[in-house]
Design an enzyme around this catalytic site. Sequence first.
Site, PDB file in Angstrom:
ATOM      1  N   ARG A 116      -0.986  -0.348  21.530  1.00 32.85           N
ATOM      2  CA  ARG A 116       0.017  -1.090  22.306  1.00 32.85           C
ATOM      3  C   ARG A 116       1.386  -0.421  22.187  1.00 32.85           C
ATOM      4  O   ARG A 116       2.060  -0.197  23.186  1.00 32.85           O
ATOM      5  CB  ARG A 116       0.067  -2.537  21.779  1.00 32.85           C
ATOM      6  N   ASN A 140      -4.975   2.248  -1.745  1.00 33.39           N
ATOM      7  CA  ASN A 140      -5.627   0.939  -1.882  1.00 33.39           C
ATOM      8  C   ASN A 140      -6.289   0.774  -3.250  1.00 33.39           C
ATOM      9  O   ASN A 140      -6.775  -0.293  -3.572  1.00 33.39           O
ATOM     10  CB  ASN A 140      -6.652   0.692  -0.761  1.00 33.39           C
ATOM     11  N   LYS A 143       0.801  -1.228   0.000  1.00 32.10           N
ATOM     12  CA  LYS A 143       0.000   0.000   0.000  1.00 32.10           C
ATOM     13  C   LYS A 143       0.836   1.281   0.000  1.00 32.10           C
ATOM     14  O   LYS A 143       0.435   2.270  -0.608  1.00 32.10           O
ATOM     15  CB  LYS A 143      -0.956   0.004   1.205  1.00 32.10           C
ATOM     16  N   TYR A 187     -13.763  -8.415  10.601  1.00 34.74           N
ATOM     17  CA  TYR A 187     -15.063  -8.960  10.171  1.00 34.74           C
ATOM     18  C   TYR A 187     -15.080 -10.490  10.127  1.00 34.74           C
ATOM     19  O   TYR A 187     -16.018 -11.098   9.630  1.00 34.74           O
ATOM     20  CB  TYR A 187     -15.494  -8.376   8.817  1.00 34.74           C
ATOM     21  N   ALA A 211      -4.732   0.841   8.911  1.00 37.24           N
ATOM     22  CA  ALA A 211      -6.180   1.052   8.842  1.00 37.24           C
ATOM     23  C   ALA A 211      -6.595   2.209   9.755  1.00 37.24           C
ATOM     24  O   ALA A 211      -7.501   2.981   9.419  1.00 37.24           O
ATOM     25  CB  ALA A 211      -6.908  -0.228   9.229  1.00 37.24           C
ATOM     26  N   ASP A 262     -10.357   3.546   1.896  1.00 37.79           N
ATOM     27  CA  ASP A 262     -10.656   2.833   3.153  1.00 37.79           C
ATOM     28  C   ASP A 262     -11.470   3.709   4.114  1.00 37.79           C
ATOM     29  O   ASP A 262     -12.414   3.236   4.752  1.00 37.79           O
ATOM     30  CB  ASP A 262      -9.363   2.387   3.851  1.00 37.79           C
TER      31      ASP A 262
HETATM   32  P1  NAP Z   1      -1.449  -3.123  10.922  1.00 35.20           P
HETATM   33  O1  NAP Z   1      -0.972  -1.897  10.228  1.00 35.20           O
HETATM   34  O2  NAP Z   1      -0.564  -4.322  10.985  1.00 35.20           O
HETATM   35  O3  NAP Z   1      -1.864  -2.691  12.434  1.00 35.20           O
HETATM   36  C1  NAP Z   1      -2.232  -3.662  13.368  1.00 35.20           C
HETATM   37  C2  NAP Z   1      -2.742  -2.986  14.627  1.00 35.20           C
HETATM   38  O4  NAP Z   1      -3.140  -4.000  15.574  1.00 35.20           O
HETATM   39  C3  NAP Z   1      -1.693  -2.129  15.344  1.00 35.20           C
HETATM   40  O5  NAP Z   1      -2.319  -1.062  16.012  1.00 35.20           O
HETATM   41  C4  NAP Z   1      -1.116  -3.133  16.341  1.00 35.20           C
HETATM   42  O6  NAP Z   1      -0.491  -2.553  17.450  1.00 35.20           O
HETATM   43  C5  NAP Z   1      -2.377  -3.843  16.788  1.00 35.20           C
HETATM   44  N1  NAP Z   1      -2.096  -5.152  17.382  1.00 35.20           N
HETATM   45  C6  NAP Z   1      -1.705  -6.279  16.748  1.00 35.20           C
HETATM   46  N2  NAP Z   1      -1.529  -7.280  17.651  1.00 35.20           N
HETATM   47  C7  NAP Z   1      -1.789  -6.747  18.876  1.00 35.20           C
HETATM   48  C8  NAP Z   1      -1.774  -7.268  20.208  1.00 35.20           C
HETATM   49  N3  NAP Z   1      -1.452  -8.559  20.448  1.00 35.20           N
HETATM   50  N4  NAP Z   1      -2.120  -6.456  21.216  1.00 35.20           N
HETATM   51  C9  NAP Z   1      -2.452  -5.145  20.995  1.00 35.20           C
HETATM   52  N5  NAP Z   1      -2.487  -4.588  19.751  1.00 35.20           N
HETATM   53  C10 NAP Z   1      -2.148  -5.391  18.710  1.00 35.20           C
HETATM   54  O7  NAP Z   1      -2.814  -3.644  10.287  1.00 35.20           O
HETATM   55  P2  NAP Z   1      -3.987  -2.780   9.599  1.00 35.20           P
HETATM   56  O8  NAP Z   1      -3.804  -2.807   8.131  1.00 35.20           O
HETATM   57  O9  NAP Z   1      -4.078  -1.490  10.301  1.00 35.20           O
HETATM   58  O10 NAP Z   1      -5.270  -3.708   9.907  1.00 35.20           O
HETATM   59  C11 NAP Z   1      -5.767  -3.821  11.230  1.00 35.20           C
HETATM   60  C12 NAP Z   1      -7.035  -4.677  11.241  1.00 35.20           C
HETATM   61  O11 NAP Z   1      -8.043  -4.049  10.469  1.00 35.20           O
HETATM   62  C13 NAP Z   1      -6.834  -6.068  10.616  1.00 35.20           C
HETATM   63  O12 NAP Z   1      -7.567  -6.993  11.368  1.00 35.20           O
HETATM   64  C14 NAP Z   1      -7.438  -5.923   9.226  1.00 35.20           C
HETATM   65  O13 NAP Z   1      -7.919  -7.148   8.720  1.00 35.20           O
HETATM   66  C15 NAP Z   1      -8.579  -4.959   9.525  1.00 35.20           C
HETATM   67  N6  NAP Z   1      -9.002  -4.178   8.353  1.00 35.20           N
HETATM   68  C16 NAP Z   1     -10.299  -4.281   7.962  1.00 35.20           C
HETATM   69  C17 NAP Z   1     -10.752  -3.540   6.882  1.00 35.20           C
HETATM   70  C18 NAP Z   1     -12.191  -3.665   6.479  1.00 35.20           C
HETATM   71  O14 NAP Z   1     -12.504  -3.325   5.319  1.00 35.20           O
HETATM   72  N7  NAP Z   1     -13.075  -4.081   7.357  1.00 35.20           N
HETATM   73  C19 NAP Z   1      -9.856  -2.704   6.188  1.00 35.20           C
HETATM   74  C20 NAP Z   1      -8.540  -2.602   6.618  1.00 35.20           C
HETATM   75  C21 NAP Z   1      -8.121  -3.360   7.707  1.00 35.20           C
HETATM   76  P3  NAP Z   1       1.099  -2.279  17.415  1.00 35.20           P
HETATM   77  O15 NAP Z   1       1.277  -0.979  16.667  1.00 35.20           O
HETATM   78  O16 NAP Z   1       1.469  -2.191  18.854  1.00 35.20           O
HETATM   79  O17 NAP Z   1       1.740  -3.432  16.723  1.00 35.20           O
END
Ligand code: NAP
Length: 277
Positions: free
Chosen positions: A158, A91, A70, A224, A137, A107
Amino acid sequence: MTTERIPLAGVIGSPIAHSKSPQLHAHWLRTYGLSGYYIPMDIVSDDLEDVLATLPRMGFVGVNITIPHKQRALDLADLVTDRATLIGAANTLIFRKDGKIHADNTDGYGFVENLRQGAPDWNPKAGLAVVLGAGGAARAVVASLLDVGVPEVQITNRTRVRAEKLAEDFGKRVTVVDWVKAGNILEEASTVVNTTSLGMMGKPEMRVPLDGLQKHAFVTDLVYNPLETRLLRTAREMGCVTVDGLGMLLHQAVPAFERWFGQRPEVDNATRAAVLR
Ligand code: NAP
């Protein structure tokens, strides 16, 4: 004799097999009787630039971009929308007829449209929004919340430094709260958003204490799978209006589908069913 080329689109990521976007776009192409195809493409980072240069010549009108490309896609684009610049990621790419690549990030749009459709009484201006998480996200979510008039956003993550960087990029309306205090700030929240991967199938459960949630709060989760996470179930049981994350995925695809295939698609129950199948 000239023949119209069949428009091609797709999604580029690695891995990509789990993506629901091919089902979604195929459903809309069928529903509206349009000719076109949408293809998942597993492309490694080293090949991204060559692939983006080649796809337009093959008849591609654009692609969605997902993890891990991305940010890089934004750098490779010739034109970038303001919201994609602010979010720092693309995206959606549109391959223009003049050969230029146009990058957007839908998004945040998908996030807000999902809330509006799932919770028509949601008023972003009602008060504080609490955002759990500060990953990619979260940047799109915060940008769109500010855009629709949320007066104040508190982010908790975190890794605090990541939240601080996000707050710095988005200005005074965004502040940071320690992850250990996440439960405390829920008491003041009108909107609560989980943007972490916690609660997703195969990931750890969210352990943030939820007893501070207020009945008037609107609660949504980007996760989801499952559709109803622990956060959403608890919030619903406490009387909050909840909205699941699937609709964000569906709504973020609307502007791209319209640009590529010339028809603005509806997000309805049939769309949800097609993706859940
Ligand atoms: P990302 O950039 O990898 O960010 C992950 C986030 O989750 C960070 O804030 C991370 O915290 C936190 N996290 C992960 N493991 C953790 C733990 N054990 N304890 C506390 N915090 C934790 O991922 P992203 O792209 O932002 O996506 C995040 C979520 O949104 C995913 O589940 C993704 O599938 C979902 N999503 C959904 C849509 C939709 O259309 N519904 C669109 C985009 C994303 P740290 O910074 O501390 O690592």
